[in-house]
Enzyme design. Structure first.
Site, PDB file in Angstrom:
ATOM      1  N   THR A  83       0.877  -1.184   0.000  1.00 19.01           N
ATOM      2  CA  THR A  83       0.000   0.000   0.000  1.00 19.01           C
ATOM      3  C   THR A  83       0.910   1.229   0.000  1.00 19.01           C
ATOM      4  OG1 THR A  83      -0.134  -0.202   2.412  1.00 19.01           O
ATOM      5  CG2 THR A  83      -2.002  -1.031   1.161  1.00 19.01           C
ATOM      6  N   LEU A 145       6.280  -7.347  11.260  1.00 15.17           N
ATOM      7  CA  LEU A 145       7.674  -7.777  11.072  1.00 15.17           C
ATOM      8  C   LEU A 145       8.595  -6.613  10.737  1.00 15.17           C
ATOM      9  CD1 LEU A 145       8.607  -7.938   7.815  1.00 15.17           C
ATOM     10  CD2 LEU A 145       7.136  -9.922   7.863  1.00 15.17           C
ATOM     11  N   LYS A 203      -2.104  -1.565  13.948  1.00 18.24           N
ATOM     12  CA  LYS A 203      -0.903  -1.502  13.111  1.00 18.24           C
ATOM     13  C   LYS A 203      -0.389  -0.071  12.949  1.00 18.24           C
ATOM     14  CE  LYS A 203       2.298  -2.341  10.338  1.00 18.24           C
ATOM     15  NZ  LYS A 203       2.979  -3.373   9.622  1.00 18.24           N
ATOM     16  N   LEU A 249      15.250   4.514  21.048  1.00 16.14           N
ATOM     17  CA  LEU A 249      15.676   5.847  21.508  1.00 16.14           C
ATOM     18  C   LEU A 249      17.077   6.139  20.972  1.00 16.14           C
ATOM     19  CD1 LEU A 249      14.496   6.283  25.225  1.00 16.14           C
ATOM     20  CD2 LEU A 249      13.588   7.374  23.171  1.00 16.14           C
ATOM     21  N   ALA A 251      19.177   8.246  18.741  1.00 17.05           N
ATOM     22  CA  ALA A 251      19.131   9.481  17.942  1.00 17.05           C
ATOM     23  C   ALA A 251      20.089   9.347  16.770  1.00 17.05           C
ATOM     24  CB  ALA A 251      19.527  10.664  18.813  1.00 17.05           C
ATOM     25  N   GLY A 256      13.505   5.742   8.204  1.00 15.96           N
ATOM     26  CA  GLY A 256      13.150   5.661   6.788  1.00 15.96           C
ATOM     27  C   GLY A 256      12.530   4.305   6.528  1.00 15.96           C
ATOM     28  N   CYS A 259       7.898   1.536   5.550  1.00 19.56           N
ATOM     29  CA  CYS A 259       6.728   1.494   6.443  1.00 19.56           C
ATOM     30  C   CYS A 259       6.538   2.773   7.258  1.00 19.56           C
ATOM     31  CB  CYS A 259       6.836   0.308   7.388  1.00 19.56           C
ATOM     32  SG  CYS A 259       6.625  -1.248   6.532  1.00 19.56           S
ATOM     33  N   ARG A 328      14.192   2.140   0.108  1.00 19.50           N
ATOM     34  CA  ARG A 328      13.013   3.009   0.067  1.00 19.50           C
ATOM     35  C   ARG A 328      13.106   4.067   1.170  1.00 19.50           C
ATOM     36  NH1 ARG A 328       8.277  -1.234   0.457  1.00 19.50           N
ATOM     37  NH2 ARG A 328       9.882  -2.253   1.700  1.00 19.50           N
TER      38      ARG A 328
HETATM   39  C1  UDX Z   1       8.921  -1.089  11.035  1.00 13.24           C
HETATM   40  C2  UDX Z   1       8.298  -1.594  12.340  1.00 13.24           C
HETATM   41  O1  UDX Z   1       9.317  -1.717  13.329  1.00 13.24           O
HETATM   42  C3  UDX Z   1       7.612  -2.941  12.103  1.00 13.24           C
HETATM   43  O2  UDX Z   1       6.981  -3.390  13.290  1.00 13.24           O
HETATM   44  C4  UDX Z   1       6.588  -2.780  10.998  1.00 13.24           C
HETATM   45  O3  UDX Z   1       5.964  -4.025  10.714  1.00 13.24           O
HETATM   46  C5  UDX Z   1       7.239  -2.222   9.738  1.00 13.24           C
HETATM   47  O4  UDX Z   1       7.911  -0.996  10.039  1.00 13.24           O
HETATM   48  P1  UDX Z   1      11.137  -1.638   9.663  1.00 13.24           P
HETATM   49  O5  UDX Z   1      10.644  -0.695   8.607  1.00 13.24           O
HETATM   50  O6  UDX Z   1      11.732  -2.945   9.249  1.00 13.24           O
HETATM   51  O7  UDX Z   1       9.936  -2.001  10.663  1.00 13.24           O
HETATM   52  O8  UDX Z   1      12.245  -0.849  10.476  1.00 13.24           O
HETATM   53  P2  UDX Z   1      12.538  -0.458  12.003  1.00 13.24           P
HETATM   54  O9  UDX Z   1      13.446  -1.436  12.607  1.00 13.24           O
HETATM   55  O10 UDX Z   1      11.290  -0.152  12.727  1.00 13.24           O
HETATM   56  O11 UDX Z   1      13.360   0.891  11.766  1.00 13.24           O
HETATM   57  C6  UDX Z   1      12.755   1.969  11.055  1.00 13.24           C
HETATM   58  C7  UDX Z   1      13.712   3.108  10.904  1.00 13.24           C
HETATM   59  O12 UDX Z   1      13.913   3.742  12.165  1.00 13.24           O
HETATM   60  C8  UDX Z   1      15.099   2.739  10.391  1.00 13.24           C
HETATM   61  O13 UDX Z   1      15.482   3.690   9.410  1.00 13.24           O
HETATM   62  C9  UDX Z   1      15.974   2.833  11.624  1.00 13.24           C
HETATM   63  O14 UDX Z   1      17.307   3.174  11.302  1.00 13.24           O
HETATM   64  C10 UDX Z   1      15.291   3.963  12.393  1.00 13.24           C
HETATM   65  N1  UDX Z   1      15.531   3.932  13.844  1.00 13.24           N
HETATM   66  C11 UDX Z   1      15.130   2.862  14.581  1.00 13.24           C
HETATM   67  C12 UDX Z   1      16.145   5.014  14.464  1.00 13.24           C
HETATM   68  O15 UDX Z   1      16.501   5.998  13.809  1.00 13.24           O
HETATM   69  N2  UDX Z   1      16.346   4.979  15.816  1.00 13.24           N
HETATM   70  C13 UDX Z   1      15.967   3.927  16.580  1.00 13.24           C
HETATM   71  O16 UDX Z   1      16.177   3.976  17.798  1.00 13.24           O
HETATM   72  C14 UDX Z   1      15.330   2.827  15.950  1.00 13.24           C
END
Ligand code: UDX
Length: 437
Positions: A83, A145, A203, A249, A251, A256, A259, A328
């Site tokens: 989506t 996930l 979600k 947490l 920073a 990105g 999702c 992405r």
């Molecule tokens: C996320 C959700 O965690 C997951 O539950 C959902 O199903 C899909 O979206 P994902 O996109 O795989 O999963 O990435 P995630 O591990 O959540 O990280 C997202 C972004 O946040 C990454 O770019 C990561 O670098 C950033 N991030 C994460 C931070 O900048 N700081 C953090 O402390 C944690």
């Protein structure tokens, strides 16, 4: 049980292989023939730890095809298509709508259709009405996930969420899905049954909370940068409070991927349609804070080096997170592109993301000033500055002295606060983190 999975991207392909791992006979269906061809040969079309092995191990119970008619033999049909974000920020429902329309002629009385895609609230109710005349029942079963942990998260989720229609249909649907997930439920995984709207909301609420947590600490990084505070120590200190918790947490240059960014924008767009946009106005701030992180690296580089035109900058990281080749909405790639636009010569390195990035860079017309490689040491050679933009373990474990000898300059900008600052300083580097005095 015979299962079909419609949509074989990150979510669907891993779900299909995981259902086969649970002992079911599974057909994965996707409109993309290249993806299907790769999956049919047990080769993962994207980088995801453990996924190749899972495909191979379960190949006798797994088939992949572009033909929707193959779903007719199955009794449970998972809908896991994408989506993506529309131009106005809302979720583009084209793939979900066409998946359901294509599936309708394949459905029989007693079948179960299980939505897994992240959708605007109200979608399940609408699709349920479409499915009902076939005698099949619709449920909503959102997926949480994380890329990089997709197999683990699918087979050992924190919880199962079932969005069910009201009445007897809800009970029968729950019983069928319990059978599908019996092995997961037997491990004691919490299973929560609720109405459609709640399941859809779970979600987007979960992703909004995670995004808010990241932007909160990044807002603190902005404060830390002007006050001399250290945001990593701050995160450690507040994270010990179990009501807050230390995870998410970190920073840095922000979130990105496919999702978090699009889901919070889609949620805001849906809330506005529902007349409750004010309730989510804070998510616009979350998005704005996140956007500012991407410009922060260029600000720091300019503070240290002056005009970036003519400078050579190595960027370690292209994927939006480690252990993934997904570019992405990647902060790392966005930053590399903006440095190239500012006139710098940029070499971006990533163990996996370097390949998919090439086509995007060509499209953006930046290929003269931005190149990619899998070799992070080669990228550092001759550079005036090094930016760490994705926290791959191989970057964190790198020897600062070796890198110092390869580079022309001695500036390192740690966009993920993931390096051991002291050892880089000891090797003669000027170290700049994000919100770390
Ligand atoms: C996320 C959700 O965690 C997951 O539950 C959902 O199903 C899909 O979206 P994902 O996109 O795989 O999963 O990435 P995630 O591990 O959540 O990280 C997202 C972004 O946040 C990454 O770019 C990561 O670098 C950033 N991030 C994460 C931070 O900048 N700081 C953090 O402390 C944690």
């Amino acid at each position: 049980m015979k299962i079909s999975v419609i949509g074989c991207g990150y979510l669907g392909a891993v779900h299909a292989a995981s259902m086969a791992e649970l002992g079911h006979e599974v057909v994965g269906i996707d409109v993309n023939p290249h993806r299907i061809d790769s999956l049919q040969r047990s080769i993962a079309p994207f980088h995801e730890p453990g996924f190749d092995a899972l495909l191979l191990k379960n190949s006798s119970r797994l088939t992949f095809t572009t033909e929707m008619s193959a779903a007719a033999d199955a009794t449970v049909h998972f809908v896991a298509v994408g989506t993506p974000q529309s131009a106005d920020g809302s979720a583009d429902m084209t793939y979900v709508n066409s998946a359901i329309e294509g599936l309708l002629p394949c459905l029989s009385d007693g079948d179960l259709v299980v939505g897994k895609s992240t959708v605007p609230i109200g979608t399940a109710e609408r699709l349920s009405e479409q499915v009902q005349p076939t005698g099949a029942v619709l449920m909503w079963n959102p997926e949480f996930l994380r890329e990089g942990f997709a197999v683990e998260d699918t087979l050992s989720p924190d919880r199962l969420v079932y969005g069910v229609p009201a009445g007897d249909d809800g009970d029968s649907a729950t019983a069928i899905l319990d059978e599908v997930y019996s092995e997961i439920i037997a491990k004691g995984t919490p299973r929560l049954v609720m109405n459609f709207a709640t399941a859809e909301l779970v979600k987007v609420a979960a992703n909004s909370f995670l995004a808010t947590k990241i932007s909160f600490i990044n807002a603190m990084a902005e404060i830390a940068d002007v006050t001399g505070a250290n945001v990593t120590q701050l995160a450690d200190a507040i994270g010990y409070d179990t009501r807050i918790g230390r995870r998410f947490l970190n920073a840095g240059i922000g979130f990105g991927g496919g999702c978090l960014p699009k889901d919070i924008r889609g949620f805001v767009a849906r809330a506005e349609e529902l007349g409750v946009g004010d309730a989510l106005s804070f998510l616009k701030d979350v998005d704005d804070i996140n956007g500012r992180r991407r410009t922060r690296v260029a600000e720091v580089l300019t503070e240290e080096l002056g005009d970036l035109a003519g400078k050579t900058i190595a960027v370690w990281g292209i994927s939006f997170k480690p252990d993934s080749d997904d570019i992405r909405d990647s902060p790392a790639l966005d930053i590399a592109e903006s440095l190239a636009r500012a006139g710098a010569t940029v070499v971006s390195a990533d163990p996996e993301g370097w390949k998919p990035a090439q086509a995007r860079i060509e499209q953006s017309g930046l290929s003269d000033s931005l190149t990619t490689t899998a070799d992070h040491r080669a990228a550092a050679a001759g550079a005036d500055a090094l930016v760490v933009a994705t926290e791959w373990k191989v970057f964190q474990g790198e020897n600062a002295e070796t890198i110092g000898e390869l580079m022309s300059g001695n500036l390192v900008v740690d966009g993920r606060n993931c390096l051991d600052a002291e050892s880089w300083k000891a090797a003669g580097f000027r170290y700049r983190g994000m919100g770390r005095a």
